[in-house]
Design a protein around this motif. Structure first.
Motif, mmCIF file in Angstrom:
data_model
loop_
_atom_site.group_PDB
_atom_site.id
_atom_site.type_symbol
_atom_site.label_atom_id
_atom_site.label_comp_id
_atom_site.label_asym_id
_atom_site.label_seq_id
_atom_site.Cartn_x
_atom_site.Cartn_y
_atom_site.Cartn_z
ATOM 1 N N ARG A 168 0.784 -1.484 0.112
ATOM 2 C CA ARG A 168 0.003 -0.142 -0.047
ATOM 3 C C ARG A 168 0.743 1.131 0.069
ATOM 4 N NH1 ARG A 168 -2.121 -2.914 4.046
ATOM 5 N NH2 ARG A 168 -1.547 -1.593 5.614
ATOM 6 N N ALA A 169 1.901 1.276 -0.823
ATOM 7 C CA ALA A 169 2.748 2.363 -0.791
ATOM 8 C C ALA A 169 2.154 3.490 -1.745
ATOM 9 C CB ALA A 169 4.147 1.655 -1.448
ATOM 10 N N THR A 170 3.028 4.714 -1.696
ATOM 11 C CA THR A 170 2.491 5.600 -2.352
ATOM 12 C C THR A 170 3.680 6.243 -3.206
ATOM 13 O OG1 THR A 170 3.104 7.528 -0.620
ATOM 14 C CG2 THR A 170 0.671 6.626 -0.895
ATOM 15 N N GLU A 171 4.788 5.549 -2.823
ATOM 16 C CA GLU A 171 5.944 5.970 -3.681
ATOM 17 C C GLU A 171 7.055 4.725 -3.739
ATOM 18 O OE1 GLU A 171 8.784 10.118 -4.383
ATOM 19 O OE2 GLU A 171 8.605 9.543 -2.311
ATOM 20 N N ILE A 172 7.554 4.644 -4.740
ATOM 21 C CA ILE A 172 8.679 3.649 -4.840
ATOM 22 C C ILE A 172 9.903 3.887 -5.453
ATOM 23 C CG2 ILE A 172 9.325 1.164 -5.622
ATOM 24 C CD1 ILE A 172 6.123 0.775 -5.852
ATOM 25 N N ALA A 226 3.313 -0.030 4.280
ATOM 26 C CA ALA A 226 3.185 -0.673 5.685
ATOM 27 C C ALA A 226 4.413 -1.246 6.527
ATOM 28 C CB ALA A 226 2.018 -1.327 5.495
ATOM 29 N N GLY A 227 5.392 -1.662 5.533
ATOM 30 C CA GLY A 227 6.374 -2.611 6.126
ATOM 31 C C GLY A 227 5.949 -3.984 6.306
ATOM 32 N N SER A 285 13.077 -3.592 7.402
ATOM 33 C CA SER A 285 11.568 -3.045 7.367
ATOM 34 C C SER A 285 11.252 -2.433 8.513
ATOM 35 C CB SER A 285 10.602 -4.130 7.124
ATOM 36 O OG SER A 285 9.085 -3.877 7.344
ATOM 37 N N ARG A 286 10.515 -1.298 8.514
ATOM 38 C CA ARG A 286 10.262 -0.658 9.737
ATOM 39 C C ARG A 286 8.451 -0.777 9.852
ATOM 40 N NH1 ARG A 286 13.868 2.665 7.829
ATOM 41 N NH2 ARG A 286 12.227 4.117 7.340
#
Length: 352
Positions: A279-283, A303-304, A336-337
């Motif tokens: 559910r990322a907005t930027e890669i 979300a990590g 990952s956090r």
């Protein structure tokens, strides 16, 4: 008929010349080739002259100490497998030397000469097992690389067939439909059907090109990895969300298509995971050479990954990325956090 095994080459280092001769003679009785050195200086000279399979090393020498000699050899990348010979009261020092890589230690007591052959045999057996394990691991990596290379060649072959054969035939059919429309002008119903056929053929051509591109994502040129990653970022952004970009401060070339293909696939899998699950907005895809290594990273702000108890097992995608990294001799690190995204970093130490 198998060739007879060569005798092991041993070096005994001890400043007690009487004990030195007794130890050497006892080991020669077992069929070993034995050299002796009463000092660290002479030991270094003998080690420089030729290969030694195993060294028996006294902790205390007239011109230094056993640990100091070991440390010096390790610094000069001339380390040799060794067994510590220690006197009563030196057990703590022997333990410290074991941490430097000693295979075993033997006490200077009345049973020394009786125990010496067994200690030598045990150490040599451990070395043989270690060599066999390294050889098996090297063969495993070779076969794995060969298997993956065969798979990639098949992919390239199928992709080329799709693009060059099926794609060209479909393009020819579309051209024939276009020409047939001219002749069918007096027949509107036939013209509409020819239009429909031409449209379906164009869609089929687009799908064939997409499939061919998926099978052969990286071309043969040295800059094809960078170009392919840029196109991957562009296609991902074209989906609408998330945004994806490539950061490559300086041109990066990879001459070996095998390496370039695996690095691309790792990035592709990491991007797909970010799109589908994070559910990322930027890669951000990062490609650079730093400190003699080629580094490829894919980072997202999603979300990590879940960690600890209750977290799902490692997915197939991550396992495949690790497999590809191992196949090319690279390392793969995943950081990952919770709530802070995921970073997948692949580092290839050799310069392709």
């Amino acid at each position: 008929m198998a060739a007879p095994a060569q005798p092991s080459r041993l070096l005994v280092v001890d400043d007690d010349e009487g004990l030195l001769l007794l130890m050497a003679e006892r080991l020669r009785e077992e069929g070993h080739v034995v050299a002796t050195a009463p000092s660290a200086r002479e030991a270094r000279a003998l080690l420089a002259e030729g290969a030694t399979d195993l060294m028996f090393l006294d902790l205390k020498l007239a011109d230094g100490s056993g640990p100091a000699l070991v440390a010096e050899l390790q610094r000069e990348q001339q380390a040799v497998p060794f067994v510590v010979v220690t006197g009563q009261g030196d057990e703590r020092a022997a333990v410290e030397v074991m941490r430097q890589g000693a295979l075993d230690y033997v006490m200077k007591d009345t049973a020394l000469l009786d125990r010496l052959p067994a200690v030598a045999q045990r150490a040599l057996h451990a070395l043989a097992q270690e060599r066999a394990l390294r050889a098996a691991q090297a063969e495993h990596r070779r076969l794995e690389r060969e298997l993956v290379a065969i798979s990639e060649r098949e992919r390239h072959s199928i992709g080329a067939d799709l693009h060059d054969n099926l794609g060209q035939q479909l393009t020819a059919l579309e051209l024939m439909c276009t020409l047939a429309k001219t002749e069918a002008a007096p027949h509107p119903a036939l013209t509409r059907r020819l239009d429909q056929m031409a449209r379906m053929l164009r869609e089929a051509i687009t799908q064939v090109r997409f499939l061919a591109r998926g099978l052969v994502p990286v071309g043969p040129g040295p800059d094809s990895l960078q170009v392919g990653l840029a196109e991957l970022a562009e296609r991902t952004s074209a989906l609408g969300r998330p945004r994806c970009r490539l950061e490559c401060p300086a041109p990066v070339t990879v001459a070996d298509p095998f390496l370039a293909g695996h690095l691309y696939r790792i990035a592709q899998e990491a991007v797909n995971n970010a799109v589908k699950h994070a559910r990322a907005t930027e890669i951000v895809i990062r490609l650079a050479r730093r400190e003699g290594a080629l580094r490829l990273a894919v980072e997202d702000d999603g979300a990590g990954l879940l960690r600890g108890k209750g977290a799902p097992a490692e997915g197939i995608g991550l396992s495949v990325m690790r497999h590809r990294a191992n196949a090319i001799g690279a390392t793969l690190a995943v950081d990952s956090r919770r709530g802070g995204g995921v970073s997948v970093c692949c580092s290839l130490p050799s310069s392709p």
